[in-house]
Design a protein around this motif. Sequence first.
Motif, short mmCIF file in Angstrom:
data_model
loop_
_atom_site.label_atom_id
_atom_site.label_comp_id
_atom_site.label_asym_id
_atom_site.label_seq_id
_atom_site.Cartn_x
_atom_site.Cartn_y
_atom_site.Cartn_z
N TYR A 1 11.22 -43.10 -15.92
CA TYR A 1 10.56 -42.65 -14.69
C TYR A 1 9.88 -41.29 -14.85
O TYR A 1 9.29 -40.78 -13.90
N GLU B 1 5.30 -34.84 -17.46
CA GLU B 1 6.42 -34.33 -16.66
C GLU B 1 7.54 -33.82 -17.55
O GLU B 1 8.19 -32.82 -17.22
N THR C 1 12.12 -28.10 -2.36
CA THR C 1 10.89 -28.72 -2.86
C THR C 1 9.78 -28.77 -1.82
O THR C 1 8.62 -29.05 -2.15
N THR D 1 11.54 -34.40 -7.23
CA THR D 1 11.91 -35.59 -6.44
C THR D 1 12.45 -36.68 -7.34
O THR D 1 13.45 -37.34 -7.04
N LYS D 2 11.79 -36.89 -8.47
CA LYS D 2 12.27 -37.90 -9.43
C LYS D 2 13.63 -37.51 -10.00
O LYS D 2 14.54 -38.34 -10.12
N ARG E 1 6.89 -30.62 -7.18
CA ARG E 1 7.62 -31.37 -6.17
C ARG E 1 7.86 -32.80 -6.65
O ARG E 1 8.95 -33.36 -6.47
N LYS E 2 6.86 -33.40 -7.25
CA LYS E 2 6.99 -34.78 -7.75
C LYS E 2 8.06 -34.87 -8.83
O LYS E 2 8.89 -35.78 -8.83
N PRO F 1 2.51 -29.68 -5.55
CA PRO F 1 2.72 -31.13 -5.65
C PRO F 1 3.25 -31.59 -7.01
O PRO F 1 4.10 -32.47 -7.07
N GLU F 2 2.76 -30.99 -8.09
CA GLU F 2 3.19 -31.41 -9.42
C GLU F 2 4.68 -31.16 -9.62
O GLU F 2 5.42 -32.01 -10.14
#
Length: 484
Positions: free
Chosen positions: A240, A245, A30, A42-43, A38-39, A35-36
């Motif tokens: 979350y 997403e 990641t 990460t979640k 990666r976020k 950024p999109e």
Amino acid sequence: MSKTPELQNHVEEIIQKNVRRKWTSYIWDTFDKEPEERKLLTKLDAAVLTFASLGYFIKYLDQANINNAFVSGMKEELSLYGNELNYMTSAWTVGYVIGEIPSNIILTRVRPSIWIPALEVTWSVLTMLISKCETSTQIYVLRFFIGLAESGFYPGMQYLIGSWYRKDELAKRSCIFHTSGAIATMFSGYLMAAVYHLGGTGGVTGWRWLFIVDGVISLPIAFAGFLFIPDFPENSRAFYLSLEERAFAKKRMYLEGRKTKQPYTKTKVKKILSSWHIYLLALLYICFNNGNAGAAPVMAQYLKYSKNPTYTVTQINTYPTGTYAVQIVTTLAYAWSSDTFLRGRRWPPIIFGGVINIITYISLAVWQIPEGWRWTCYYLAGAGGGLSGLTFAWAHEICSDDNEERAIVVATMNEMAYVVQAWLPLIVWQQIDAPQYQKGFITATCLSVLMILTAFVIRLLHHRELRQKTGQDVSSEEDVVVVQ
């Protein structure tokens, strides 16, 4: 897809940017993603990977503790001087085998956030009840139902992981998930060494306390699953993940060629059963799962039988954990090398692990070897135990274009491995042969050879399949991504 072409173009643009890999991706994939994305990852990692690893940890903790309890007082207290340990293992395996395929079929229709935690709560309670057993028969019955409850977790979570992650992300997650089993087996040894000193507290012997403590650890993790399992991209209601997403996750899998749920039809079932996928991938996993000494505590038994020097209960439980330390390190090495340096190739680490197995088990079968090399072999045996995640990652990729096939193949791989494990240890890993399990060591060697040959055949057939789909001559099956 119900989403707009703008979303598809947006996701394609992000993924195309990620194709240009930076050096940071070799540390963790990641780090050089947009950024999109990666976020989102990460979640997912924080929820899916954490819960999967903790859930597998408690599953393996419950599973491994029967061996640790056996060499820490259970054998003597319950007068288990025959092959009772083999029967306990087989009772668990029979329950496990019966439940796997039905459980994964259920998962294609029932939310994992309901089904999987319910199974976890069940096996945790049943494991605690072993502390009340007074006869081997009572343990056999409980072990059967524990196996039945545990049967849905590993193939179910592998199926879930394969529903959220792309090819360059998959092996690391699958292997980290699998590694938690080795960590649990290590922890079980340390836990038994610590809990053994509780013997007599409350009138309960040390090995019985082990199963009580199991439940105290397991139940909170099981209940957390109801909250944190995100289900699948197409039906997720995870608190979350935003709506954007969830849509992004669905499009990622669409572009990966990973199909979503479709109806079960006669044509689909016939297609699954007539394909080489289900048979050869199952054979590969049978060889992996049974081509090692996992069915018997071989090093612990060696230490228990040793007369010069003799070892304490604490040493018998802790020294063998080095095998699982090796397994953890090699599992992670396989995952990172497969996803990065090997460009998604799954077969080279499988071959490497098989070769290590062959060297290790031939040496132990000879038996009359230097003591230092014997200990080295016991520890090196862990290098062949970290291939599970790679085999499942390979299966997800091979079966990408049929969701139901993917679910059934993953469950069949695990199930057929345990079908063999239900009877093979009774023949080759007999308790009465301890500590010189010559039949078991020879069998593990032969299965490792067969695993290597099967991996080469799968590579050849998958290469041919991809060439037929794309009409291109590809250098390896990993060089092409087919977007459906």
